[in-house]
Write a protein that holds these residues in place. Structure first.
Motif, PDB file in Angstrom:
ATOM      1  N   CYS A   1      41.599  47.062  45.492  1.00  0.00           N
ATOM      2  CA  CYS A   1      41.195  46.175  44.461  1.00  0.00           C
ATOM      3  C   CYS A   1      41.319  47.042  42.998  1.00  0.00           C
ATOM      4  O   CYS A   1      41.030  48.238  42.902  1.00  0.00           O
TER       5      CYS A   1
ATOM      6  N   GLN B   1      32.780  51.717  43.831  1.00  0.00           N
ATOM      7  CA  GLN B   1      33.873  52.937  43.926  1.00  0.00           C
ATOM      8  C   GLN B   1      33.137  53.947  43.514  1.00  0.00           C
ATOM      9  O   GLN B   1      33.698  54.908  43.090  1.00  0.00           O
TER      10      GLN B   1
ATOM     11  N   CYS C   1      33.459  49.408  38.954  1.00  0.00           N
ATOM     12  CA  CYS C   1      32.700  48.693  39.933  1.00  0.00           C
ATOM     13  C   CYS C   1      31.749  49.820  40.699  1.00  0.00           C
ATOM     14  O   CYS C   1      32.530  50.890  40.903  1.00  0.00           O
TER      15      CYS C   1
ATOM     16  N   VAL D   1      32.837  39.511  41.188  1.00  0.00           N
ATOM     17  CA  VAL D   1      32.899  40.666  40.390  1.00  0.00           C
ATOM     18  C   VAL D   1      34.761  40.827  40.044  1.00  0.00           C
ATOM     19  O   VAL D   1      34.989  40.851  39.078  1.00  0.00           O
TER      20      VAL D   1
ATOM     21  N   CYS E   1      35.029  38.169  46.137  1.00  0.00           N
ATOM     22  CA  CYS E   1      34.079  39.357  45.222  1.00  0.00           C
ATOM     23  C   CYS E   1      34.208  38.534  43.967  1.00  0.00           C
ATOM     24  O   CYS E   1      35.032  38.348  43.178  1.00  0.00           O
TER      25      CYS E   1
ATOM     26  N   PRO F   1      31.210  43.651  48.423  1.00  0.00           N
ATOM     27  CA  PRO F   1      32.448  44.856  48.716  1.00  0.00           C
ATOM     28  C   PRO F   1      32.741  44.460  50.108  1.00  0.00           C
ATOM     29  O   PRO F   1      32.225  43.802  51.256  1.00  0.00           O
TER      30      PRO F   1
ATOM     31  N   SER G   1      29.018  41.662  42.991  1.00  0.00           N
ATOM     32  CA  SER G   1      29.941  42.102  43.706  1.00  0.00           C
ATOM     33  C   SER G   1      29.659  41.994  45.213  1.00  0.00           C
ATOM     34  O   SER G   1      28.664  41.964  45.746  1.00  0.00           O
TER      35      SER G   1
ATOM     36  N   TYR H   1      38.799  44.736  51.110  1.00  0.00           N
ATOM     37  CA  TYR H   1      39.750  44.414  50.127  1.00  0.00           C
ATOM     38  C   TYR H   1      39.393  45.431  49.018  1.00  0.00           C
ATOM     39  O   TYR H   1      40.196  45.572  48.226  1.00  0.00           O
ATOM     40  N   CYS H   2      38.383  45.947  49.017  1.00  0.00           N
ATOM     41  CA  CYS H   2      37.810  47.018  47.866  1.00  0.00           C
ATOM     42  C   CYS H   2      38.980  47.994  47.856  1.00  0.00           C
ATOM     43  O   CYS H   2      39.158  48.783  46.901  1.00  0.00           O
TER      44      CYS H   2
HETATM   45  S1  SF4 Z   1      36.135  47.161  44.586  1.00  0.00           S
HETATM   46 FE1  SF4 Z   1      36.756  45.147  43.687  1.00  0.00          FE
HETATM   47  S2  SF4 Z   1      36.589  43.710  45.340  1.00  0.00           S
HETATM   48 FE2  SF4 Z   1      35.161  45.672  45.858  1.00  0.00          FE
HETATM   49  S3  SF4 Z   1      33.153  45.193  45.022  1.00  0.00           S
HETATM   50 FE3  SF4 Z   1      34.366  46.044  43.401  1.00  0.00          FE
HETATM   51  S4  SF4 Z   1      35.183  44.651  42.326  1.00  0.00           S
HETATM   52 FE4  SF4 Z   1      34.524  43.645  44.326  1.00  0.00          FE
END
Ligand code: SF4
Length: 973
Positions: free
Chosen positions: A964, A973, A970, A699, A697, A957, A955, A960-961
């Motif tokens: 994160c 979320q 981001c 971001v 990702c 997603p 990003s 792994y979010c």
């Molecule tokens: S939560 Fe973290 S890994 Fe997931 S999209 Fe947002 S920045 Fe990327």
């Protein structure tokens, strides 16, 4: 042949029992004693007698006792010694003495295990409960041998000497003049003549029992055979004349009749047996508890709640149920788990304050905020002032601006923290109120080193919560909370302070573990009074009662019949070997309670959830109860076709849900950011984790590497996976060092040194010390076991290098990039060089066939050459090759040594220590060489060039979010 009276299970049991009593004794009921499985039917009987106009008043009521209430009376009459019924704590303490003696005798597995008071308590509690079960069943346990490796070492050692432990336990109880409820039952059952003599003074009715313990069976059989008691079943009437056609859940009654050689006789006094062949059943399928509750609310609308029961198999759902019920006359009968109460939350915060503190007066800020936010603390009102809420809010702000650890008693409110009109007296009273809370909840627990001390400290908390001035108390508004507090003060704390082990010294972690276990077992009993109105009850409380309208909530298989919690001392398969009832028996009892309740109802609504549960670490899919499946199957047979959800009696609940549009986060790459990126690429070495981070990702990569943002420093209660990984790596490194350069069969090495070093490093680590005792034990034991399995699976190899650091420069466009990697292990094997990386977490395996997908690698080469960044190709690369780590290690090894490794693999340390390799046997030498020397640098160049060319970080997603640390910034979320 002697008889047992059967009341049709579709009739009202208690009303029919009343008729039977009046027929047998007239209104002369003063010498009648009715024994029930629980107390509630007696209240209904009294009500029926009171309301019967044909029963003259005043009237001596029959006595009604549950069997557990009657046995201590009997015991006392048979044996007038003043025996003390001891608490679980005392029993666990006594068992420690017994087990320690056996340990010192030098025999068996126990002699080889450390038996420390500190750590024995959880085992002592389980052992005491097991021995109590033997008493209740009137059984003497046998030893269970050869269980090493099957159960935990302590369990194997205790089961190996179970008979001796039981014998010593019994002797010790006798010598001390102590007893337990099970031992009383055993004593009564073993004195039949005295039992009959005492029982003859009364007219005894044994009413509504189903499955009996061994001692209950012996006591009842003695009384019944001596004609000193009459037995009444509430069951399927078919057991009288057509036992083969009787409902399967009545099996236990048939066994009972057979055991006693008894004949069943159906009474014709049954009160209002159902006339319809079966109740009208509706099945309501929701997707969670709340969707079920909304349907319940709808179904209850317009009814007065009379003759209606809402049955809640999982008593912890009581609160949401209460919130959804219409505002009616509601009565609750159930044992509410103390562990679900607000009070438990407060106690837990207090314990965690100590567990996370850095010593007296050094408290972790987050736990302090949890304390200040607790509703009980916020509603406290120092005499003559207002609730503490406002000053607590100011204190919280100050905490958030301060350091990680603080002494809360040192906080001094500033002038602006007080209301404008606050005078000195107000300020003093409020501050003193706050300090009183902090002293009771923090300081008072700092030096606690015994159960008595812990109990006293908890009493101090209760004193703060209960103001002297009752007028200012808010507790009358929260009856359930008040009942929980009452239970804590009157039951739990005295048990902690008044046992024989109360003054023994324990470490805080053991004390807290004991307290937590203790609270987890506590149920706060609620007894509905009056009996009218809508009744809310657990399935056990519904026994012998009858309601025309029944609503059963959350009827999923994990609640009905319910799953069996794992018992580390005596796992389920071993129970049968010791002659104890197992889950099949419990399931049968639960089924009987369920079907008996349905048998008397006119209409039944069964609600259940069908879908993701998500509760707990292993949360999975909820499935409707097997009892519901059975009812549906019956319905389908009657209708002659399968019933789809949403048709016939199966209603599905759905809410219109609008999808939340998933917006990607885009961060524009300004000139400053580009400069920062270039600076980073020039100056620092690039690790595989940096590249993987971008691949996953961009971001996340941006936040992690191009901003000063750091993940929030939080106490991780489940341990610190990164730190654990470091320990495992270090321990393996040191263990393998002596074998470097030698062909060695690693599987034959003794794992003891490896395991001991792991335990030593683990117990020294800071995160380990912050974990609760039982989690620490679990982590240590599982870690040791996994290392043993890992070593066993290693086979013969030559370790060439350990923790090998490689730095290599590689040109990417105008940049000369420094790549860096640390290879955990390099082996020389029959096929060539193999690079290994230890993984304690998941393994991001490449997609099958990636190394022979020439078109894809050509696309990657084009992606690197082209002017603009190809986002789609980056996503595709991440899907096919989720981690560059292993290919990059192989490439670095090749750059450093000029030798192409034959393979590279992850060694998973989570279970068996097996290897997952980059290349399969089908991949030829050429394919491997292309993959390492051609495709890997292509992938590297493509990722770095994308990083440099992209105008925005977008990003991507994925799973792994969930962990994160930048999710807060981001839109995912
Ligand atoms: S939560 Fe973290 S890994 Fe997931 S999209 Fe947002 S920045 Fe990327």
């Amino acid at each position: 042949m002697q008889q047992v009276t059967v009341i049709d299970w579709s009739a009202d049991f208690v009303a029919t029992l009343k008729r039977l009593l009046l027929e047998a004794h007239g209104t002369e009921l003063r010498d009648v004693l009715i024994l029930y499985p629980h107390q509630r039917p007696q209240r209904h009987l009294q009500e029926f007698l009171a309301q019967d106009p044909e029963v003259p008043k005043p009237l001596f009521l029959p006595e009604g006792l549950s069997i557990n209430e009657w046995i201590p009376h009997l015991r006392q009459e048979m044996d007038p010694r003043p025996l003390r019924t001891v608490s679980l704590l005392d029993r666990a303490g006594m068992l420690f003495d017994i087990v320690q003696d056996l340990h010192q005798s030098g025999e068996g597995l126990l002699s080889r295990l450390p038996v420390e008071r500190e750590h024995f308590y959880p085992w002592g509690v389980r052992l005491a409960e097991l021995l109590e079960e033997f008493f209740r069943h009137g059984r003497t346990p046998a030893n269970l041998l050869h269980l090493s490796g099957e159960v935990q070492p302590m369990a194997a050692a205790l089961l190996e000497q179970l008979a001796a432990i039981h014998e010593q336990y019994e002797k010790m109880l006798e010598a001390k003049g102590w007893t337990t409820p099970g031992r009383d039952a055993c004593f009564v059952a073993s004195h039949p003549e005295e039992l009959v003599a005492i029982a003859k003074e009364k007219q005894i009715w044994i009413a509504g029992f189903y499955a009996l313990t061994g001692t209950e069976n012996a006591i009842f059989e003695t009384l019944w055979k001596a004609d000193a008691a009459r037995v009444v079943f509430h069951t399927d009437p078919a057991i009288v004349d057509e036992p083969d056609r009787a409902h399967w859940t009545c099996k236990e009654h048939l066994r009972w009749l057979k055991r006693w050689g008894a004949k069943a006789e159906l009474t014709d006094l049954a009160v209002s047996p159902r006339t319809a062949p079966r109740p009208d059943i509706q099945f309501i399928e929701g997707f969670d508890l709340h969707s079920q509750l909304r349907e319940l609310e709808k179904n209850m609308a317009g009814t007065d709640g009379h003759d209606t029961a809402v049955v809640v198999p999982d008593t912890s759902s009581l609160m949401p149920v209460l919130h959804h019920l219409p505002d009616k006359d509601i009565n609750i009968s159930m044992g509410y788990p103390l562990s679900h109460s607000n009070l438990h939350r407060l106690v837990d915060i207090i314990l965690r304050l100590q567990e996370t503190s850095q010593g007296p007066g050094r408290y972790y800020w987050r736990e302090l905020i949890n304390l200040l936010r607790h509703p009980y603390i916020k509603m406290l009102t120092p005499k003559g002032t207002v609730p503490l809420r406002a000053i607590l809010r100011e204190f919280e702000k100050a905490i958030r601006r301060g350091g990680k650890y603080l002494n809360p008693l040192e906080w001094v409110p500033q002038t602006e923290n007080w209301p404008d009109d606050a005078d000195d007296a107000f300020k003093t009273a409020q501050l003193e109120g706050l300090h009183e809370v902090l002293r009771a909840c923090c300081t008072a627990f700092e030096s606690v080193n015994s159960l008595a001390g812990l109990g006293d400290a908890l009493l101090g908390v209760a004193d703060v919560l209960l103001p002297e001035d009752e007028g200012s108390s808010q507790w009358h508004k929260f009856p359930i909370d008040a009942e929980c507090l009452f239970r804590l003060v009157k039951e739990s704390i005295p048990t902690l302070t008044d046992s024989q082990i109360s003054h023994d010294t324990y470490s805080p972690s053991v004390l807290y573990s004991i307290l937590r276990q203790f609270i987890n077992r506590e149920r706060v009993p609620f007894e509905a009074e009056p009996l009218s109105g809508l009744q809310i009850m657990g399935i056990l409380e519904s026994r012998l009662l009858r309601f025309s309208h029944v609503h059963i909530l959350d009827a999923t298989d994990d609640k009905l019949p319910g799953s069996t919690a794992y018992d580390p001392l005596l796992p389920e398969p071993l129970r049968r070997e010791l002659g104890l009832p197992d889950h099949r028996h419990r399931s049968l009892v639960s089924a009987h309670n369920f079907h008996r309740l349905l048998a008397g109802a006119q209409d039944v609504c069964i609600y259940y959830r069908n879908g993701e549960d998500g509760a707990g670490a292993l949360g999975g899919k909820s499935v409707r109860s097997r009892f519901v499946e059975e009812l549906l199957w019956e319905e389908e047979k009657r209708e002659g076709h399968l019933i789809e959800p949403g048709t016939g009696p199966v209603k599905t609940v759905s809410f219109p849900i609008r999808g939340i549009p998933l917006r990607e986060t885009e961060i524009e790459k300004t000139g400053t950011i580009q400069n920062r990126l270039l600076d980073m690429l020039h100056k620092r070495s690039l690790s595989p984790s940096l590249l993987d981070s971008y691949l996953r990702c961009p971001v996340m990569f941006f936040y992690k590497y191009l901003t000063p943002l750091k993940p929030l420093d939080e106490v991780n209660e489940a341990g610190d996976p990164a730190e654990l990984g470091t320990i495992v790596h270090d321990v393996l490194h040191h263990f393998f060092l002596p074998y470097r350069g030698e062909l060695t069969n690693l599987s034959t090495l003794d794992p003891a040194d490896l395991q001991d070093e792991f335990t030593r490093r683990l117990t020294d680590s800071k995160f380990f010390k912050q974990m609760p005792w039982d989690m620490r034990e679990g982590l240590n034991l599982s870690g040791r076991e996994r290392l043993r399995r890992f070593l066993k699976n290693q086979g013969t190899t030559t370790i060439l290098k350990l923790e090998e650091k490689i730095d290599q420069k590689t040109p990417i466009g105008d940049l000369n990039i420094l790549l860096q990697g640390t290879l955990d292990r390099v082996d020389e094997r029959a096929g060539g060089i193999t690079i290994l990386d230890y993984k304690t977490g998941g393994m991001p395996m490449p997609k099958r066939g990636i190394w022979t997908d020439i078109d894809f690698w050509d696309d990657i080469a084009r992606g690197y050459e082209q002017e603009t960044a190809d986002d789609e190709l980056l996503v595709m690369l991440a899907e096919k090759l989720p981690s560059l780590q292993l290919p990059l290690y192989a490439y670095l090894y090749y750059l450093e040594n000029g030798v192409v490794p034959a393979n590279a693999g992850w060694v998973e340390l989570r279970t068996e220590g097996m290897e997952s390799e980059l290349f399969s046997d089908a991949d030829s030498e050429e394919i491997r060489e292309d993959a390492i020397c051609e495709y890997t640098p292509r992938a590297l160049r493509f990722v770095l060039s994308h990083m440099l060319k992209t105008p925005v970080f977008t990003s991507t997603p994925g799973h792994y979010c969930d962990w994160c640390p930048y999710g807060f910034a981001c839109q995912k979320q």
